[in-house]
Design a protein around this motif. Structure first.
Motif, PDB file in Angstrom:
ATOM      1  N   ALA A 274       0.821  -1.213   0.000  1.00 38.09           N
ATOM      2  CA  ALA A 274       0.000   0.000   0.000  1.00 38.09           C
ATOM      3  C   ALA A 274       0.851   1.259   0.000  1.00 38.09           C
ATOM      4  O   ALA A 274       0.511   2.248  -0.648  1.00 38.09           O
ATOM      5  CB  ALA A 274      -0.940  -0.010   1.198  1.00 38.09           C
ATOM      6  N   GLY A 275       1.958   1.243   0.734  1.00 39.28           N
ATOM      7  CA  GLY A 275       2.789   2.439   0.830  1.00 39.28           C
ATOM      8  C   GLY A 275       3.316   2.895  -0.512  1.00 39.28           C
ATOM      9  O   GLY A 275       3.171   4.057  -0.886  1.00 39.28           O
ATOM     10  N   ILE A 276       3.928   1.974  -1.263  1.00 39.66           N
ATOM     11  CA  ILE A 276       4.501   2.362  -2.542  1.00 39.66           C
ATOM     12  C   ILE A 276       3.412   2.559  -3.588  1.00 39.66           C
ATOM     13  O   ILE A 276       3.507   3.453  -4.443  1.00 39.66           O
ATOM     14  CB  ILE A 276       5.547   1.317  -3.029  1.00 39.66           C
ATOM     15  N   LEU A 277       2.342   1.784  -3.529  1.00 37.84           N
ATOM     16  CA  LEU A 277       1.253   1.942  -4.498  1.00 37.84           C
ATOM     17  C   LEU A 277       0.633   3.332  -4.383  1.00 37.84           C
ATOM     18  O   LEU A 277       0.507   4.063  -5.378  1.00 37.84           O
ATOM     19  CB  LEU A 277       0.185   0.877  -4.280  1.00 37.84           C
ATOM     20  N   LEU A 278       0.253   3.716  -3.154  1.00 33.03           N
ATOM     21  CA  LEU A 278      -0.368   5.021  -2.963  1.00 33.03           C
ATOM     22  C   LEU A 278       0.657   6.146  -3.095  1.00 33.03           C
ATOM     23  O   LEU A 278       0.326   7.238  -3.570  1.00 33.03           O
ATOM     24  CB  LEU A 278      -1.053   5.084  -1.598  1.00 33.03           C
ATOM     25  N   GLY A 279       1.899   5.888  -2.690  1.00 31.43           N
ATOM     26  CA  GLY A 279       2.943   6.903  -2.848  1.00 31.43           C
ATOM     27  C   GLY A 279       3.188   7.240  -4.305  1.00 31.43           C
ATOM     28  O   GLY A 279       3.326   8.401  -4.677  1.00 31.43           O
ATOM     29  N   ALA A 280       3.239   6.208  -5.146  1.00 27.00           N
ATOM     30  CA  ALA A 280       3.425   6.448  -6.582  1.00 27.00           C
ATOM     31  C   ALA A 280       2.234   7.200  -7.162  1.00 27.00           C
ATOM     32  O   ALA A 280       2.404   8.140  -7.958  1.00 27.00           O
ATOM     33  CB  ALA A 280       3.622   5.116  -7.304  1.00 27.00           C
ATOM     34  N   LEU A 281       1.020   6.819  -6.772  1.00 28.69           N
ATOM     35  CA  LEU A 281      -0.170   7.493  -7.303  1.00 28.69           C
ATOM     36  C   LEU A 281      -0.261   8.930  -6.802  1.00 28.69           C
ATOM     37  O   LEU A 281      -0.783   9.803  -7.507  1.00 28.69           O
ATOM     38  CB  LEU A 281      -1.422   6.709  -6.919  1.00 28.69           C
ATOM     39  N   ALA A 282       0.233   9.192  -5.607  1.00 27.48           N
ATOM     40  CA  ALA A 282       0.247  10.565  -5.108  1.00 27.48           C
ATOM     41  C   ALA A 282       1.140  11.456  -5.960  1.00 27.48           C
ATOM     42  O   ALA A 282       0.998  12.685  -5.945  1.00 27.48           O
ATOM     43  CB  ALA A 282       0.713  10.598  -3.653  1.00 27.48           C
ATOM     44  N   HIS A 283       2.056  10.845  -6.717  1.00 28.16           N
ATOM     45  CA  HIS A 283       2.892  11.586  -7.664  1.00 28.16           C
ATOM     46  C   HIS A 283       2.391  11.413  -9.096  1.00 28.16           C
ATOM     47  O   HIS A 283       3.059  11.835 -10.046  1.00 28.16           O
ATOM     48  CB  HIS A 283       4.342  11.112  -7.572  1.00 28.16           C
ATOM     49  N   GLY A 284       1.220  10.774  -9.275  1.00 31.76           N
ATOM     50  CA  GLY A 284       0.663  10.597 -10.611  1.00 31.76           C
ATOM     51  C   GLY A 284       1.397   9.583 -11.456  1.00 31.76           C
ATOM     52  O   GLY A 284       1.381   9.671 -12.690  1.00 31.76           O
ATOM     53  N   LEU A 285       2.001   8.564 -10.821  1.00 33.89           N
ATOM     54  CA  LEU A 285       2.814   7.594 -11.544  1.00 33.89           C
ATOM     55  C   LEU A 285       2.065   6.277 -11.731  1.00 33.89           C
ATOM     56  O   LEU A 285       1.578   5.695 -10.757  1.00 33.89           O
ATOM     57  CB  LEU A 285       4.115   7.312 -10.783  1.00 33.89           C
ATOM     58  N   PRO A 286       1.963   5.763 -12.960  1.00 31.77           N
ATOM     59  CA  PRO A 286       1.418   4.421 -13.161  1.00 31.77           C
ATOM     60  C   PRO A 286       2.369   3.378 -12.602  1.00 31.77           C
ATOM     61  O   PRO A 286       3.539   3.673 -12.314  1.00 31.77           O
ATOM     62  CB  PRO A 286       1.283   4.307 -14.677  1.00 31.77           C
ATOM     63  N   GLN A 287       1.872   2.148 -12.471  1.00 30.74           N
ATOM     64  CA  GLN A 287       2.664   1.146 -11.763  1.00 30.74           C
ATOM     65  C   GLN A 287       2.442  -0.253 -12.332  1.00 30.74           C
ATOM     66  O   GLN A 287       1.316  -0.621 -12.688  1.00 30.74           O
ATOM     67  CB  GLN A 287       2.272   1.160 -10.278  1.00 30.74           C
ATOM     68  N   LEU A 288       3.520  -1.017 -12.414  1.00 30.74           N
ATOM     69  CA  LEU A 288       3.445  -2.448 -12.677  1.00 30.74           C
ATOM     70  C   LEU A 288       3.597  -3.153 -11.340  1.00 30.74           C
ATOM     71  O   LEU A 288       4.576  -2.938 -10.623  1.00 30.74           O
ATOM     72  CB  LEU A 288       4.549  -2.902 -13.631  1.00 30.74           C
ATOM     73  N   VAL A 289       2.622  -3.992 -10.991  1.00 27.91           N
ATOM     74  CA  VAL A 289       2.621  -4.677  -9.697  1.00 27.91           C
ATOM     75  C   VAL A 289       3.028  -6.131  -9.894  1.00 27.91           C
ATOM     76  O   VAL A 289       2.449  -6.852 -10.712  1.00 27.91           O
ATOM     77  CB  VAL A 289       1.232  -4.594  -9.033  1.00 27.91           C
ATOM     78  N   LEU A 290       4.035  -6.549  -9.121  1.00 28.38           N
ATOM     79  CA  LEU A 290       4.501  -7.934  -9.078  1.00 28.38           C
ATOM     80  C   LEU A 290       4.242  -8.449  -7.667  1.00 28.38           C
ATOM     81  O   LEU A 290       5.126  -8.462  -6.828  1.00 28.38           O
ATOM     82  CB  LEU A 290       5.999  -8.016  -9.404  1.00 28.38           C
ATOM     83  N   PRO A 291       3.002  -8.839  -7.339  1.00 19.35           N
ATOM     84  CA  PRO A 291       2.656  -9.143  -5.945  1.00 19.35           C
ATOM     85  C   PRO A 291       3.441 -10.325  -5.401  1.00 19.35           C
ATOM     86  O   PRO A 291       3.639 -11.331  -6.083  1.00 19.35           O
ATOM     87  CB  PRO A 291       1.155  -9.442  -6.014  1.00 19.35           C
ATOM     88  N   GLN A 292       3.883 -10.201  -4.138  1.00 19.99           N
ATOM     89  CA  GLN A 292       4.673 -11.227  -3.477  1.00 19.99           C
ATOM     90  C   GLN A 292       3.947 -11.858  -2.292  1.00 19.99           C
ATOM     91  O   GLN A 292       4.279 -12.959  -1.875  1.00 19.99           O
ATOM     92  CB  GLN A 292       5.999 -10.621  -2.989  1.00 19.99           C
ATOM     93  N   GLY A 293       2.991 -11.146  -1.683  1.00 18.90           N
ATOM     94  CA  GLY A 293       2.299 -11.694  -0.525  1.00 18.90           C
ATOM     95  C   GLY A 293       1.340 -10.686   0.075  1.00 18.90           C
ATOM     96  O   GLY A 293       1.190  -9.564  -0.418  1.00 18.90           O
TER      97      GLY A 293
END
Length: 372
Positions: A274-293
């Motif tokens: 959640a930290g990096i996902l929302l942090g990236a979106l707070a800067h308007g950055l799209p994201q590729l997610v490689l979930p680990q757990g």
């Protein structure tokens, strides 16, 4: 006013509550953050008092189930309860997985606020009420689940990513913090000298980053073939040299402060915490997610539904697939546009200073009907 914050000893948990703790300090309140001893310096560097309680993250181990949090909460209670009783906080804010804070608040008849960690809220998991009550009974706190449900819940999830909820609890939106670099923190000169115009940040976090051997290696192998700078953080317990020599546009570090790094990035590849996902979106950055757990699968699915990212899971996360997905995210403007739309949502959410002022101004809100 004396305000006590409690958090499990993980970066994603401690860092999430720090913006509100810093807001409380700015407002002139006495503030203490109680967490594992391994985070005491991390907290103190931001000018906050730290109480070391319970096991460190290394002693507690990687969470493999929710039972981890019940077990370590009992260990934290041993240290937390006498400290809280002696100090007498007026308000106790615990992140949602830190149930020792809920017990300390109930025993001290202290007003309790729960700080959400991201998209999936523990407060909606009604099936866990029996486990929460069992933990409470060990510390002479009957009906802990009802007390937990009756606390105000600070949600840092922007509307676009929210999941359907059956909870009747009181929810207060709170803008997810972008983080503040500690005094003296700066980016390395090597990062500032990277050659390409666009930059991709790769991280698999600090808890589950070694769960799937080779996952980080595959991501590096795929992403370094793209015409973009690649900045990799591998976690405090991993040696960057393990990944061998890299081309001039690739930088591998243990840790870099996101508050300084993300404004320089165009896209993030992460585990979907959640930290990096929302942090990236707070800067308007799209994201590729490689979930680990943990909640990373839920977070990645929410990001993909919202059109702000893509997900590659398990065997599908090969080097060519990762490179192809990032090329698509960088090349198709709709992903960046969707991320900027969520950024605007985040910008309109109440700030930590505003939420703190609201909590102080309304010291005794009525609990929802089911908790009375």
């Amino acid at each position: 006013m004396r305000i006590l914050f409690t958090a499990c000893p993980f970066f994603g948990h401690v860092n999430t509550v720090l913006p509100l703790a810093l807001a409380a300090r700015r407002a002139g309140h006495e503030v203490v953050v109680a967490t594992g001893a391994d985070f005491a310096e991390h907290v103190a560097r931001r000018g906050l008092t730290a109480w070391p309680i319970g096991p460190t993250s290394a002693e507690a181990g990687t969470p493999h189930s929710l039972a981890h949090f019940w077990h370590t909460a009992a260990q934290r209670c041993v240290d937390l309860l006498p400290l809280a009783t002696a100090w007498g906080p007026d308000l106790l804010v615990s992140e949602e997985m830190e149930l020792a804070g809920a017990i300390a608040a109930a025993r001290g008849e202290t007003r309790h606020v729960i700080h959400g960690l991201g998209i999936a809220a523990l407060g909606d998991w009604e099936a866990l009420a029996a486990d929460i009550d069992e933990l409470g009974l060990r510390w002479d706190v009957p009906d802990l689940a009802d007390a937990y449900r009756g606390a105000v819940y600070l949600s840092i999830c922007p509307p676009t990513l929210q999941l359907p909820s059956r909870s009747e609890r009181m929810v207060q939106p709170l803008r997810p913090g972008l983080g503040e670099p500690a005094p003296g923190e700066r980016l390395p000169e090597a990062l500032l000298a990277l050659p390409y115009e666009r930059t991709v940040h790769l991280t698999l976090g600090t808890v589950f980053h070694q769960r799937r051997p080779g996952a980080l290696d595959a991501a590096i192998a795929g992403l370094r073939e793209l015409p973009a700078n690649l900045v990799v953080t591998v976690g405090p317990d991993v040696d960057p040299d393990r990944f061998g020599p890299q081309p001039p546009h690739v930088l591998v570090e243990r840790y870099l402060p996101h508050a300084l790094l993300l404004p320089r990035c165009d896209l993030v590849v992460s585990q979907g915490g959640a930290g990096i996902l929302l942090g990236a979106l707070a800067h308007g950055l799209p994201q590729l997610v490689l979930p680990q757990g943990a909640d990373q699968f839920t977070n990645g699915a929410a990001a993909q539904r919202a059109g702000v990212g893509l997900v590659l899971d398990g065997p599908a996360a090969t080097a060519p697939a990762i490179a192809g997905a990032v090329g698509r995210l960088l090349g198709e403007p709709r992903y960046a546009a969707a991320a900027r739309a969520v950024q605007k949502e985040i910008d309109t959410m109440p700030s930590a200073d505003d939420v703190l002022a609201s909590l102080i101004a309304d010291p005794a809100p009525k609990p929802p009907a089911r908790a009375r």
